[in-house]
Motif scaffolding. Structure first.
Motif, mmCIF file in Angstrom:
data_model
loop_
_atom_site.group_PDB
_atom_site.id
_atom_site.type_symbol
_atom_site.label_atom_id
_atom_site.label_comp_id
_atom_site.label_asym_id
_atom_site.label_seq_id
_atom_site.Cartn_x
_atom_site.Cartn_y
_atom_site.Cartn_z
ATOM 1 N N UNK A 219 0.390 -0.867 0.108
ATOM 2 C CA UNK A 219 0.171 -0.002 0.416
ATOM 3 C C UNK A 219 1.003 1.392 0.146
ATOM 4 N N UNK A 220 0.165 1.943 0.129
ATOM 5 C CA UNK A 220 1.181 3.295 0.545
ATOM 6 C C UNK A 220 0.967 3.869 1.900
ATOM 7 N N UNK A 221 2.672 4.516 1.686
ATOM 8 C CA UNK A 221 3.917 4.261 3.269
ATOM 9 C C UNK A 221 3.179 5.904 3.421
ATOM 10 N N UNK A 222 1.915 5.997 5.031
ATOM 11 C CA UNK A 222 2.296 6.877 5.444
ATOM 12 C C UNK A 222 2.678 7.298 7.242
ATOM 13 N N UNK A 223 3.829 6.640 6.931
ATOM 14 C CA UNK A 223 4.285 7.236 8.339
ATOM 15 C C UNK A 223 6.121 6.177 8.382
ATOM 16 N N UNK A 224 7.168 6.758 8.594
ATOM 17 C CA UNK A 224 8.586 5.715 8.908
ATOM 18 C C UNK A 224 8.997 6.188 9.545
ATOM 19 N N UNK A 225 8.518 4.753 10.585
ATOM 20 C CA UNK A 225 9.336 5.864 11.879
ATOM 21 C C UNK A 225 10.535 4.245 12.537
ATOM 22 N N UNK A 226 11.169 4.357 13.672
ATOM 23 C CA UNK A 226 12.567 3.947 13.485
ATOM 24 C C UNK A 226 12.199 1.808 14.189
ATOM 25 N N UNK A 227 10.748 1.931 14.669
ATOM 26 C CA UNK A 227 10.751 0.737 14.914
ATOM 27 C C UNK A 227 9.569 0.242 14.221
ATOM 28 N N UNK A 228 8.306 1.080 13.809
ATOM 29 C CA UNK A 228 7.185 0.840 12.259
ATOM 30 C C UNK A 228 7.313 1.420 11.478
ATOM 31 N N UNK A 229 6.868 0.912 11.178
ATOM 32 C CA UNK A 229 6.699 1.428 9.202
ATOM 33 C C UNK A 229 4.597 1.329 9.504
ATOM 34 N N UNK A 230 3.920 2.742 9.237
ATOM 35 C CA UNK A 230 2.632 2.265 8.862
ATOM 36 C C UNK A 230 2.679 2.485 7.389
ATOM 37 N N UNK A 231 1.540 1.714 6.635
ATOM 38 C CA UNK A 231 0.897 2.076 5.453
ATOM 39 C C UNK A 231 -0.668 1.261 5.106
ATOM 40 N N UNK A 232 -0.823 1.711 4.093
ATOM 41 C CA UNK A 232 -2.396 2.124 3.731
ATOM 42 C C UNK A 232 -2.844 1.128 2.438
ATOM 43 N N UNK A 233 -3.649 0.227 2.280
ATOM 44 C CA UNK A 233 -3.723 -0.936 1.400
ATOM 45 C C UNK A 233 -4.659 0.046 0.739
ATOM 46 N N UNK A 234 -5.244 -0.315 -0.334
ATOM 47 C CA UNK A 234 -6.064 -0.413 -1.440
ATOM 48 C C UNK A 234 -7.847 -0.014 -0.617
ATOM 49 N N UNK A 235 -7.795 -0.899 0.323
ATOM 50 C CA UNK A 235 -8.955 -1.042 0.699
ATOM 51 C C UNK A 235 -9.242 -0.504 2.407
ATOM 52 N N UNK A 236 -8.037 0.203 2.325
ATOM 53 C CA UNK A 236 -8.427 1.442 3.794
ATOM 54 C C UNK A 236 -7.856 1.258 4.715
ATOM 55 N N UNK A 237 -7.231 -0.221 4.730
ATOM 56 C CA UNK A 237 -7.199 -0.647 5.688
ATOM 57 C C UNK A 237 -5.523 -0.389 6.327
ATOM 58 N N UNK A 238 -5.187 -0.275 7.837
ATOM 59 C CA UNK A 238 -3.585 0.465 7.978
ATOM 60 C C UNK A 238 -3.284 -0.686 8.432
ATOM 61 N N UNK A 239 -2.175 -1.001 7.445
ATOM 62 C CA UNK A 239 -1.056 -1.879 8.178
ATOM 63 C C UNK A 239 0.504 -1.442 9.009
ATOM 64 N N UNK A 240 0.731 -1.866 10.199
ATOM 65 C CA UNK A 240 1.707 -1.527 11.720
ATOM 66 C C UNK A 240 2.500 -2.442 10.620
ATOM 67 N N UNK A 241 3.539 -2.686 10.730
ATOM 68 C CA UNK A 241 4.853 -3.428 10.005
ATOM 69 C C UNK A 241 6.269 -3.620 10.876
ATOM 70 N N UNK A 242 6.653 -4.052 11.207
ATOM 71 C CA UNK A 242 8.065 -3.817 12.282
ATOM 72 C C UNK A 242 8.670 -4.103 11.568
ATOM 73 N N UNK A 243 9.812 -3.230 11.427
ATOM 74 C CA UNK A 243 10.792 -2.881 9.970
ATOM 75 C C UNK A 243 11.881 -3.452 10.217
ATOM 76 N N UNK A 244 12.592 -4.515 11.464
ATOM 77 C CA UNK A 244 13.137 -6.235 11.426
ATOM 78 C C UNK A 244 12.689 -7.286 11.015
ATOM 79 N N UNK A 245 11.539 -6.891 10.514
ATOM 80 C CA UNK A 245 11.006 -7.845 10.049
ATOM 81 C C UNK A 245 11.028 -8.064 8.604
ATOM 82 N N UNK A 246 11.070 -6.938 8.076
ATOM 83 C CA UNK A 246 10.642 -6.540 6.396
ATOM 84 C C UNK A 246 11.846 -7.093 5.857
ATOM 85 N N UNK A 247 12.074 -8.046 5.280
ATOM 86 C CA UNK A 247 13.149 -9.252 4.629
ATOM 87 C C UNK A 247 13.227 -8.266 3.242
ATOM 88 N N UNK A 248 12.658 -7.644 2.312
ATOM 89 C CA UNK A 248 12.166 -6.835 0.755
ATOM 90 C C UNK A 248 11.025 -6.069 1.126
#
Length: 322
Positions: free
Chosen positions: A180-209
């Motif tokens: 989805x579209x990035x809404x905020x980038x933090x040191x621990x969590x990245x926040x993005x919103x998909x096309x359905x409007x759902x906000x996802x909080x993704x831990x930076x350490x879990x992002x492999x690619x």
């Protein structure tokens, strides 16, 4: 002769605190204790004062480097930036957030270094043996490292993402489990919103690619299926003409970087033959151009009476019925 002498020691150095206190108080005990009562507190206060001033100056310098005031923050100028200029007003927000996050890391490092050094100097003035404390701190640090390794991993990943500008506010990314579209980038969590409007909080350490669709350029890809009896050369000419018309009109003309290209047969299945055409466009605009090209191409194919894929009937135009 008693083993313990109650007589305080005499002052030897005439320029010492001992002599000065003795001249003020006429007390030999106070003069002998002047090092603890006057000299050491003054040194400790000076150490703390210098540490506070250094930290304050460093934080103000970082604030000045991270405040762009509508321009590129000075802190980001030596770093590589991959942000597309097409973001417009969001570009300044992206830069401000990136500079603010990096600045907060630098402030934390400065505070830890300055106050940590001041703490060690104060303990040295008090005559505390630092070896056991340092050894204990090392053991505690190892224990915290094992217990909070996921948290440390998230922070380190976030720092490198910020420094390398892998993505930022306004980018359309695919991080594996979410896109989805990035809404905020933090040191621990990245926040993005998909096309359905759902906000996802993704831990930076879990992002492999990370798949970023908003850097450099994008390619609008349109696959159009036709029937087996269709004249491929006719379809190719038709799609070339349609693509040129669409990309030459506003608002799509300003999004196109290179002329459209019809690549030809992309796939053959039991039901159809798929013809592919591509257009290089500005990042983030590929989906809009794709939809416009697909709608115009389908209409042109129907009007030309080209056979549709098996099991799919296009409405026949009056010309094809005559």
């Amino acid at each position: 002769m008693t083993p313990f002498s109650l007589e305080p020691p005499k002052c030897v150095d005439t320029d010492s605190w001992c002599r000065q206190v003795f001249e003020l108080t006429n007390s030999e005990w106070l003069a002998a204790s002047a090092s603890w009562l006057v000299a050491k507190p003054v040194k400790i206060v000076m150490i703390l004062l210098v540490a506070f001033v250094l930290r304050l100056l460093a934080r103000r310098l970082i604030d000045r480097l991270t405040s762009g005031r509508g321009k590129m923050p000075a802190l980001l100028r030596p770093l590589r930036e991959r942000a597309p200029q097409a973001l417009g007003n969001m570009l300044s927000e992206r830069r401000a957030q990136r500079a603010k996050t990096i600045g907060s890391v630098l402030k934390s490092v400065v505070s830890f270094a300055v106050y940590g050094l001041a703490f060690i100097l104060v303990l040295g003035e008090l005559g505390v043996n630092l070896a056991p404390i340092i050894a204990s701190a090392g053991i505690v640090g190892v224990a915290l490292g094992f217990g909070a390794q996921n948290l440390v991993k998230d922070f380190l990943s976030g720092i490198f993402m910020m420094l390398e500008d892998q993505y930022g506010v306004g980018d359309v990314v695919d991080v594996g489990e979410a896109s989805g579209t990035i809404e905020a980038v933090g040191l621990r969590v990245t926040t993005l919103r998909d096309v359905n409007g759902t906000v996802w909080y993704v831990r930076n350490g879990e992002i492999l690619r990370v798949g970023n669709s908003s850097q450099g350029f994008a390619v609008a890809v349109v696959d159009l299926p036709v029937g087996y009896s269709a004249d491929i050369e006719q379809v190719t000419d038709l799609l070339t003409r349609v693509a040129a018309e669409v990309t030459g009109e506003e608002p799509f003309a300003s999004d196109v970087i290179e002329p459209p290209e019809v690549l030809g047969v992309e796939k053959v299945t039991p039901e159809s033959i798929t013809i592919r055409m591509t257009v290089k466009v500005r990042p983030g605009r590929q989906w809009t151009v794709q939809r416009a090209l697909r709608a115009r191409a389908m209409g042109a194919v129907e009007e030309a009476g080209i056979q549709p894929p098996m099991g799919r009937l296009y409405p026949q135009s009056p010309q094809s019925l005559t």
